[in-house]
Design an enzyme around this catalytic site. Sequence first.
Site, short mmCIF file in Angstrom:
data_model
loop_
_atom_site.label_atom_id
_atom_site.label_comp_id
_atom_site.label_asym_id
_atom_site.label_seq_id
_atom_site.Cartn_x
_atom_site.Cartn_y
_atom_site.Cartn_z
N GLU A 236 -52.53 75.78 -3.66
CA GLU A 236 -52.83 75.22 -2.34
C GLU A 236 -53.32 76.29 -1.36
O GLU A 236 -52.85 76.37 -0.21
CB GLU A 236 -51.60 74.50 -1.78
N GLU B 209 -49.92 68.14 -9.02
CA GLU B 209 -48.83 67.70 -8.13
C GLU B 209 -49.14 66.28 -7.70
O GLU B 209 -50.19 66.02 -7.10
CB GLU B 209 -48.69 68.58 -6.88
#
Length: 506
Positions: free
Chosen positions: A179, A298
């Site tokens: 991320e 995710e």
Amino acid sequence: MSSASAALKAKMIVDKSFKISEVDPRIYGSFIEHLGRAVYGGIYEASHPAADSKGFRTDVKQLIQELNVPIIRYPGGNFVSGYNWEDGVGPVKERPKRLDLAWRTVEPNEVGTNEFAQWAREIGSEVMMAVNLGTRGVDAARNLLEYCNHPGGSYWSDLRRSHGYEQPHRIKTWCLGNEMDGPWQIGQKTPQEYGRLAYETGKAMRLVDPDIELVSCGSSSTGMPTFPEWEAVTLDHTYEVADYVSLHQYYGNRDNDSANFLARSMDMEHFIRTVTATCDYVKAKKRSKKTMYLSFDEWNVWYHSNDADTKIEPWSIGPPQLEDIYNFEDALLVGSMLITMLRHADRVKMACMAQLVNVIAPIMTENGGRAWKQTIFYPYLHASRYGRGTSLQPIVHSPKYDAQDYTDVPYLDSAVVYREAEEEITIFAVNRHLQEAMDLECDIRGFENYRMVEHIVLEHEDLKAVNTAAEERVKPHHGGNAECKDGFVNARLSKASWNVITLRKA
């Protein structure tokens, strides 16, 4: 109109010629981060009565093995962007305690690379290892790879051997950071900064071990202001060195609009299609013959625990963070998210439900006590068990509805998997209607002489019903009413239900 007197009507046509792709079993992967009680109090609790000789909970192992999880992402997550992997190897008593800035806890480093890799082998899973591209970079990543995968005769591989692990871990899949577009991330990067660093890191890692797979870091969600420009810019750098690009997405129901909530898998579909299109744009731009695949590493429902986490005492070890207690409607959306990935099995080749134990997880534990299955455990279990084979493209005719954020939402959400060797078909189906049952007619005349095996149903009158250590209120039954006759499957799908219909050649 009650479901007893009438029902919606939906139709499907399924044919073995309508192939999407073989399903990569790794779409049923999961995730363990050094966060909350995922590790300490989750998979590992040396003082627990069920702990093995290494401190890992055998009751948790059994539940994970029931799910048959093929790959587990580790060690993060936001945690990895500030993690020095060297802290987690060598004699445990000599390992330092560190402040984890991502979650404002203390990391004791009792569990590290070697312990996790050995535990994963014992439960039958591969490791998807993430490297720190937040505070670190090329050097730390290539050293970790050498430590894990090189057989011996070099500094880092011999250090592993001196730590008691003679054989290399042979970890195949590696994530180039986590991320990195997020302002919450330690060492956040611009797309240009990340693209260059990820490319150089991947290039060096492939020199150490040419057989690895690499995952380029994609957008943190569809809501990021840089999506999908982030993918276009970063893949311009990493396209030829990486094999996958990552996707992350969580959904919630804070406004208690269940019809809208159950439609959120349509956003997941949009996410997959947009990233696929961006990958193919970069492929065309580079005149490349290579196809970039997707790692949805995710995904889950996540919103129940957000406010509670603000009350956590900082700088503690293994506090109860992000412990969503999932209800029945969460299980329905999880089922639809799994269905969505099956329908895109040609491009989504890996996925990780985030996470596996305690932290936004299908499995919960008590410190020193019991372990149990959350509501979302069951669609995950069924997909992992019955969703391995060839994903087929059904032709679906379903009534639709409009929700707050979505239009033309099919009440029937479905995917079909064909296991040729076993001569079995499984139809996964969610009835999104909250008040009415649905009559499903499925034309399977392309499969001659198939008969019913079972019809599993997950249903509950209360959308907000939850499971606890003391009581499992939401669990499947095998009493579904599906019948197969003359090449047609007919079933009445209960309102708001998850259905798994399996047929086998007679």
